[in-house]
Design a protein around this motif. Structure first.
Motif, PDB file in Angstrom:
ATOM      1  N   UNK A 253      38.537  20.735 -19.014  1.00  0.00           N
ATOM      2  CA  UNK A 253      39.553  20.816 -17.963  1.00  0.00           C
ATOM      3  C   UNK A 253      40.629  21.817 -18.344  1.00  0.00           C
ATOM      4  N   UNK A 254      41.048  22.615 -17.380  1.00  0.00           N
ATOM      5  CA  UNK A 254      42.212  23.489 -17.521  1.00  0.00           C
ATOM      6  C   UNK A 254      43.368  22.837 -16.783  1.00  0.00           C
ATOM      7  N   UNK A 255      44.443  22.542 -17.496  1.00  0.00           N
ATOM      8  CA  UNK A 255      45.619  21.888 -16.928  1.00  0.00           C
ATOM      9  C   UNK A 255      46.756  22.920 -16.900  1.00  0.00           C
ATOM     10  N   UNK A 256      47.109  23.389 -15.716  1.00  0.00           N
ATOM     11  CA  UNK A 256      48.124  24.439 -15.573  1.00  0.00           C
ATOM     12  C   UNK A 256      47.769  25.642 -16.434  1.00  0.00           C
ATOM     13  N   UNK A 257      46.556  26.109 -16.306  1.00  0.00           N
ATOM     14  CA  UNK A 257      46.078  27.239 -17.091  1.00  0.00           C
ATOM     15  C   UNK A 257      45.263  28.158 -16.184  1.00  0.00           C
ATOM     16  N   UNK A 258      44.690  29.191 -16.752  1.00  0.00           N
ATOM     17  CA  UNK A 258      43.940  30.161 -15.951  1.00  0.00           C
ATOM     18  C   UNK A 258      42.902  30.878 -16.805  1.00  0.00           C
TER      19      UNK A 258
ATOM     20  N   UNK B  79      43.368  21.783 -12.849  1.00  0.00           N
ATOM     21  CA  UNK B  79      44.591  21.123 -12.393  1.00  0.00           C
ATOM     22  C   UNK B  79      45.704  22.153 -12.251  1.00  0.00           C
ATOM     23  N   UNK B  80      46.373  22.139 -11.107  1.00  0.00           N
ATOM     24  CA  UNK B  80      47.509  23.024 -10.860  1.00  0.00           C
ATOM     25  C   UNK B  80      48.713  22.195 -10.436  1.00  0.00           C
ATOM     26  N   UNK B  81      49.902  22.709 -10.715  1.00  0.00           N
ATOM     27  CA  UNK B  81      51.134  22.067 -10.279  1.00  0.00           C
ATOM     28  C   UNK B  81      51.597  22.639  -8.956  1.00  0.00           C
ATOM     29  N   UNK B  82      52.002  21.778  -8.060  1.00  0.00           N
ATOM     30  CA  UNK B  82      52.441  22.215  -6.731  1.00  0.00           C
ATOM     31  C   UNK B  82      53.562  23.245  -6.824  1.00  0.00           C
ATOM     32  N   UNK B  83      54.439  23.097  -7.806  1.00  0.00           N
ATOM     33  CA  UNK B  83      55.603  23.973  -7.941  1.00  0.00           C
ATOM     34  C   UNK B  83      55.603  24.709  -9.285  1.00  0.00           C
TER      35      UNK B  83
END
Length: 261
Positions: free
Chosen positions: A116-121, A209-213
């Motif tokens: 999983x990538x959490x707030x990554x790219x 996973x991405x953060x809305x803001x």
């Protein structure tokens, strides 16, 4: 939570090891530590073995080598798993930890049940971002780590959350990062490869996973590849740090994903 440590050729790795069952590896982001996952570990470790480590030069982990690459971090992680005699894991990588996760998936996919990538790219740095990394490395050399952390950490959070106590905690965690660890990570991030091909070709189950803001890595940079084996999740009311800004929603995404592996 008690910490343990493992000595490797290029680093001494300090880590938290909680629970029993399938092994879950949690990798924090730049100038973070295993402390980033403090709210996540208790719930995920109910039915899994959760290992959250401090990356080399971060938290309580040391670093004994200069000019690190993202691949070097992946190699150290492989050595760490070998030391613990762990042959299969599911890996969650936050930000810098996500870059390492992708490099690990490219080199050592046989160790993974999924990742999983959490707030990554998977994208590399832009030329502008590379200049920013160089400027930050110079800042650390001239002014020290604290000056960098004080400017960086508020940007990790949603503007609505910057007055929260956990922002101060994130700064305190950041201050623990050594100058060498900070500069090595900046150099590794600046020079990292485009790894969208890893997402395009992997047969493993993937969670993005991405953060809305998120002001650091927007959702479109995280959701760079769409395939049947790749699940996407957006955490509301969160910037780049959902593990503290909205940990319950992140836990829900993680549990749902883990139930499919």
């Amino acid at each position: 939570m008690k910490t343990k440590s493992v000595t490797l050729p290029d680093a001494t790795i300090t880590y938290v090891d909680e629970g029993e069952g399938n092994a879950i590896i949690l990798l924090h982001g730049f100038c973070g530590s295993s402390g980033y996952w403090e709210k996540i570990i208790p719930e995920i470790s109910v039915s899994n073995r959760v290992i959250a480590l401090d990356l080399p030069g971060h938290g309580e982990s040391s670093i004994d080598k200069e000019n690190f690459s993202i691949e070097d971090y992946a190699d150290i992680l492989k050595g760490f798993l070998d030391q613990l005699n762990i042959q299969k894991v599911t890996m969650f990588g936050h930000s810098l930890g996500g870059y390492i996760t992708l490099a690990f998936a490219e080199k050592y996919s046989h160790y993974l049940n999924g990742f999983s990538l959490v707030h990554s790219t998977a994208y590399p740095d832009s030329e502008e971002a590379k200049k920013g990394r160089e400027a930050n490395a110079d800042k650390v050399k001239n002014e020290g780590v604290k000056s960098l952390i004080d400017g960086l950490v508020p940007k990790l959070f949603s503007p609505e959350n910057v007055e929260h106590d956990y922002v101060k905690t994130a700064k305190e965690i950041g201050y623990l990062t050594s100058a060498q660890g900070t500069i090595s990570a900046l150099t590794a991030m600046k020079n990292r490869d485009d790894r969208n091909h890893v997402l395009e070709t992997t047969t493993l189950p993937v969670l993005l996973i991405a953060g809305e803001q998120d002001q650091i890595i927007p959702a479109e940079k995280t959701f760079s590849v769409s395939r049947d084996n790749i699940k996407q999740g957006i955490i509301n009311n969160s910037g780049h740090m959902s593990m503290v800004e909205n940990h319950q929603d992140l836990i829900s995404e993680m549990k749902e994903y883990l139930s499919t592996i």
